[in-house]
Structures are given as structure tokens and as C-alpha cells.
Design an enzyme around this catalytic site. Sequence first.
Site, PDB file in Angstrom:
ATOM      1  CG  PHE A 143      36.522  61.376  37.907  1.00 54.15           C
ATOM      2  CD1 PHE A 143      37.102  60.409  37.094  1.00 54.15           C
ATOM      3  CD2 PHE A 143      35.234  61.791  37.619  1.00 54.15           C
ATOM      4  CE1 PHE A 143      36.408  59.856  36.021  1.00 54.15           C
ATOM      5  CE2 PHE A 143      34.531  61.255  36.554  1.00 54.15           C
ATOM      6  CZ  PHE A 143      35.116  60.282  35.747  1.00 54.15           C
ATOM      7  CG  ASP A 228      35.237  69.156  38.875  1.00 53.90           C
ATOM      8  OD1 ASP A 228      34.065  69.129  39.293  1.00 53.90           O
ATOM      9  OD2 ASP A 228      35.705  68.278  38.127  1.00 53.90           O
ATOM     10  CE  LYS A 263      29.395  63.162  40.314  1.00 53.20           C
ATOM     11  NZ  LYS A 263      29.162  61.767  39.982  1.00 53.20           N
TER      12      LYS A 263
HETATM   13  C1  LIG Z   1      34.489  65.956  40.444  1.00 56.23           C
HETATM   14  C2  LIG Z   1      33.844  65.458  39.191  1.00 56.23           C
HETATM   15  N1  LIG Z   1      33.993  66.163  38.049  1.00 56.23           N
HETATM   16  C3  LIG Z   1      33.433  65.770  36.899  1.00 56.23           C
HETATM   17  C4  LIG Z   1      32.668  64.620  36.838  1.00 56.23           C
HETATM   18  C5  LIG Z   1      32.042  64.220  35.533  1.00 56.23           C
HETATM   19  O1  LIG Z   1      30.688  64.454  35.600  1.00 56.23           O
HETATM   20  P1  LIG Z   1      29.701  63.777  34.549  1.00 56.23           P
HETATM   21  O2  LIG Z   1      29.679  62.314  34.869  1.00 56.23           O
HETATM   22  O3  LIG Z   1      28.400  64.445  34.779  1.00 56.23           O
HETATM   23  O4  LIG Z   1      30.247  64.058  33.201  1.00 56.23           O
HETATM   24  C6  LIG Z   1      32.470  63.862  37.998  1.00 56.23           C
HETATM   25  C7  LIG Z   1      31.678  62.626  37.954  1.00 56.23           C
HETATM   26  O5  LIG Z   1      31.772  61.753  38.793  1.00 56.23           O
HETATM   27  C8  LIG Z   1      33.066  64.282  39.205  1.00 56.23           C
HETATM   28  O6  LIG Z   1      32.921  63.612  40.349  1.00 56.23           O
END
Ligand SMILES: Cc1ncc(COP(=O)(O)O)c(C=O)c1O
Length: 367
Positions: A143, A228, A263
Site C-alpha cells: 500500500f 516506504d 503517519k
Molecule cells: C505503507 C504506506 N504508505 C503510504 C500510505 C499513505 O499514507 P497517507 O494516508 O498519509 O497518504 C500508507 C497509509 O496507510 C501506508 O501504510
Amino acid sequence: MSDTPKPDTQQILDRGKQALIGNYARLPVVMHRGEGAYLWDTDGKRYLDLFAGFGGSILGHCHPALVAAATEQSHRLWHVGNTFYTEPQIELAERLNKTAFPGQAFFCHSGLEANEAATKLARLRGGEHETKKWKVVSLNRSFHGRSLAMIAATGNAAVKAGFEPAVPGFTQVDLGDLEGLTAAVDAETAAIILEPIQGEGGIHPVPLEYAKKLRKLCDAHHITLIFDEVWTGCGRTGKWFAHQHFADAFGEIVRPDIMTLGKAMGGGLPVGVMFARPEIAKLLVPGRHGSTLGANPICMAVSKTIFDVVERENLLEHASQLGEHAISRLRNDSKLKGKITEAQGRGLFLGIQLSTEPDKTVGKVLE
Ligand SMILES: Cc1ncc(COP(=O)(O)O)c(C=O)c1O
């Protein structure tokens, strides 16, 4: 306080349904106040918060040090925009240098923005290569956010559905399938993006050997390796950043070219970060990328204070110990025999594979 009229919860819920778009499966609860690990709703009912705002509230609710940092900063400087230098963002970038690797920071508001920035930077770098690299390989079950490009990077059909045609240039392969990965990479591949521990649909740590091979592949083909760490960053896994678990017997760590954060970085305030090795970061010259409110001084002051608190209260060690304790109990508790197929993860980033329907026994063992 006792004179304050009791809010009419049903009325607030009705107003909420009317006023807000229904893109979240909201519970019929109106949260009113938080303190530490607890929340209270408008009816005064107390909850132990195991949700933590999708992982944002890493230090719980209204942590006194964060409230003090936000208050102090809000009396001094709210917002000026990135035409100027401000100290809170420099200090935060320096903290990242100290805790992650030598790099430079770009601040935004969310994980997806950080990933967008990382992808743009990888394309800038790839565009300088003779084969004009622009494609991105990511993993199934990943994700990376909900912008059009990030749903193309996300390895989950449900997230993409309805938003076709997909942004071109993104391919997914299975975690651990090196052959598939090698086949997916071609001369035009600019970046590989992955979470060091996948957190969607279970918790799936990336094995060290796989991470090492990825690093080698990226080095050999001038591919930008993006980790990420939006969910895994800032101490949750017992290290500042989850890729720091990719350490061999000599302490050699598999590092990315770019790390993205979100986050927990803001403790609940909107903070996203793209943190890149300086040789790559230098390609992002004026006019190539930006954000009106990114690096807001209040957000930066709070974020920097999270680092102070995690360090002062030894929370990395604490998260590691609690995680080990939880995994050992989950795997060995006789009451759970036959109910749990697997418990895995790092620090307090844990996943439990249930072999039965969820019941109260699982919650109880974590008490
Ligand atoms: C691994 C990862 N990357 C990116 C995101 C996207 O983050 P945001 O909701 O702050 O855009 C999330 C959100 O759950 C995530 O878990």
C-alpha cells in the site's frame, strides 16, 4: 465543567452523516477527548485506543511534551512558506540525519505525498540516464497511498478498482520472488518501491537476504531504491526505521536511496517526509516540486519533539521488549493453541494470523 450541557450524540451523528462524505466506514461514536492511551466519547464512555488514528498517534493522545511544543511554536511562528528557512524544519531534518542516514529532507503532509515526491525524484534521476528510465516496480500486497500514481504503485486490486485507466509505468511482483522481480525490471526501470515490513493484509517482514539482493540489483542497474516507511517509521518497530532491521552480522545495513515517512512522524499532525541521499536530492531544484503548507513550523516542532521523547523515554527498547513479549505469549500461550497460525512482526508492528474467527481470547492475552 459540570454546567456544560451534555452533547446530544445522536444529533451529532445525524449531522455528521449529512455533512461528511461517506468514504469511511465510521463507527457510530463521536470521540470527544483523548489522554495517553485512552479516548472518551461524547457520552463520557472511556476506550483503550488500540487504533491510534491509523498509526498516527504514536505517543498517544495529547502527550504533554507535544502539546507544549505545539503551543510554544504557535505563539512564535505559524506559517511562512518555503521561500524562507525556518529552524524547526532544519532541526527535524537534522534529527533524520542522525537517526537514519546522511540525507536531505522534503516535507509535506502525508505518506502518499512523500511517495509521489519520491517517484518524481526517481524519474528525474532516471531521466538523466541514457535509457531514460521512468518505470516503477512495487510489490503485491503493498500500500503506497491513494493518489492516481500511488494506487498504480499499490499492489491491491480493490484499491485500484473504478479508477482506470491506471497511470502507466507501474508493475507489481510478489515479495520474495526475485525471478519475477528481475523479469519485471528493464532498461527503463527508474525505481523499486517497497515497505520494509508490509502492513496491509497482515504483517509481512521483507527478509534480509531479499533486501540485500534488491540493493545489489538497484546498484547494478542505476535504479532508485525507495523504502516506504510511512507506517513502519519513527520507532514503531523497535528501531527508528524498519530498514534498520536489515542488518547483517557485521552491522552493515541495507539502506534505501530514498525513504518516505508519514503517519507517526507527526504524532497525529499532518507530516510527510521524503528523505533522500544528497546526490539524488540535488536533482530537485526550484520549480520541480513543492508544497504550500509543507514543513509548517508547528508540525515540525511537534515532529522533532517526538524524536526527543522517544529517545528520552527509551521507547525503541520498550517497543522491542513489548513486541517480543507479545509474540512469545501469542505463540506459546496454551489458551491460544489452535487459534493462531502465526504471529509476526517487529517491535509493536505485529500481525496475528487467526485460524479461527476472532474472539475475546485473543484480546485477553495481550492485556
Ligand atoms: C505503507 C504506506 N504508505 C503510504 C500510505 C499513505 O499514507 P497517507 O494516508 O498519509 O497518504 C500508507 C497509509 O496507510 C501506508 O501504510
